[in-house]
Design an enzyme around this catalytic site. Structure first.
Site, PDB file in Angstrom:
ATOM      1  CG  ASP A  51      10.172  18.128-106.353  1.00 11.21           C
ATOM      2  OD1 ASP A  51       9.915  18.725-107.417  1.00 11.21           O
ATOM      3  OD2 ASP A  51      11.121  17.327-106.236  1.00 11.21           O
ATOM      4  CE1 TYR A 110      15.527  23.825-102.442  1.00 12.61           C
ATOM      5  CE2 TYR A 110      17.380  24.748-103.656  1.00 12.61           C
ATOM      6  CZ  TYR A 110      16.033  24.413-103.584  1.00 12.61           C
ATOM      7  OH  TYR A 110      15.208  24.670-104.645  1.00 12.61           O
TER       8      TYR A 110
END
Length: 236
Positions: A51, A110
């Site tokens: 994003d 992540y």
């Protein structure tokens, strides 16, 4: 020749990573533009999307190279010369024709970086600053995510996905040079899933997170800030 490229990028000023028809100001919009400039018309196929404001230290994508591009060292050099400084090609290697950067991936890692001091202009784009974070409590709650769950309550509205079930392989926290580092590894993640998981860790108790995971009760949570999130590694 099919090639797998690994890249890193500073996502601060990009409108996400995915190519968009209305703007070139995305990570792969910039990469695709530069590829076209050197007569590589193959559309880059990334391992996934990030994003707006999210960074990467180990994003991957594959492309099909025309016959005249055989010198991968030269290609890496030229791409890095032409790309903006906020995007860096780390490696390029030949892979099988059946390889796919997204579908061949076994897991994705992540990391989320938190600092509990006051924010400052030199780190604010790359670290999320949250005061009053109890590291021991966060560390204790992290393993609750491990396992296969329906993450429909940890997904941004409007996500386009066939299934909301994902399996988290590893979820743990540690301290490093004044930072709280949250590490997540899974077979895949939904849109904003990690930011909502971090938001839950910051606000909810362990029992409330379990209720959210098991879809027995929904608690109101806000996604954590984007600037502390990094796509760290794609494992094949």
């Amino acid at each position: 020749m099919r090639a797998l490229l690994t890249c890193s990028y500073n996502g601060t000023h990009f409108l996400g990573s995915q190519t968009q028809s209305e703007t070139k100001n995305t990570v792969f919009g910039q990469i695709e533009h530069v590829l076209n400039e050197i007569n590589i018309t193959s559309k880059p196929q990334p391992s996934g999307r990030t994003d707006k404001g999210v960074h990467a230290s180990g994003q991957t994508f594959h492309i099909d190279l025309p016959e005249f591009w055989t010198d991968l060292k030269k290609l890496k050099r030229i791409l890095n010369e032409m790309l903006p400084n906020s995007i860096k090609i780390l490696t390029i290697k030949e892979v099988d024709e059946e390889f796919h950067a997204r579908y061949s991936a076994k897991s994705r890692v992540y990391r989320y970086l938190i600092k509990t001091t006051y924010s400052n202009p030199f780190e604010d784009d790359f670290i999320s600053f949250y005061k009053d974070v109890n590291f021991e409590e966060i560390q204790k709650k992290m393993p609750v995510f491990v396992g296969e769950y329906d993450f429909k309550q940890f997904m941004k509205t409007g996500s386009d996905t066939g299934s909301t079930v994902r399996e988290i392989y590893r979820s743990f926290a540690y301290k490093h040079k004044g930072l709280i580092v949250l590490n997540f590894e899974a077979n895949g993640f939904l849109r904003s899933q990690i930011r909502l998981m971090v938001g839950a860790l910051l606000k909810l108790s362990e029992s409330e997170i379990k209720e959210q995971l098991e879809c027995t009760k929904q608690h109101k949570i806000k996604p954590a800030l984007a600037n502390g999130l990094y796509l760290a590694k794609i494992k094949y």
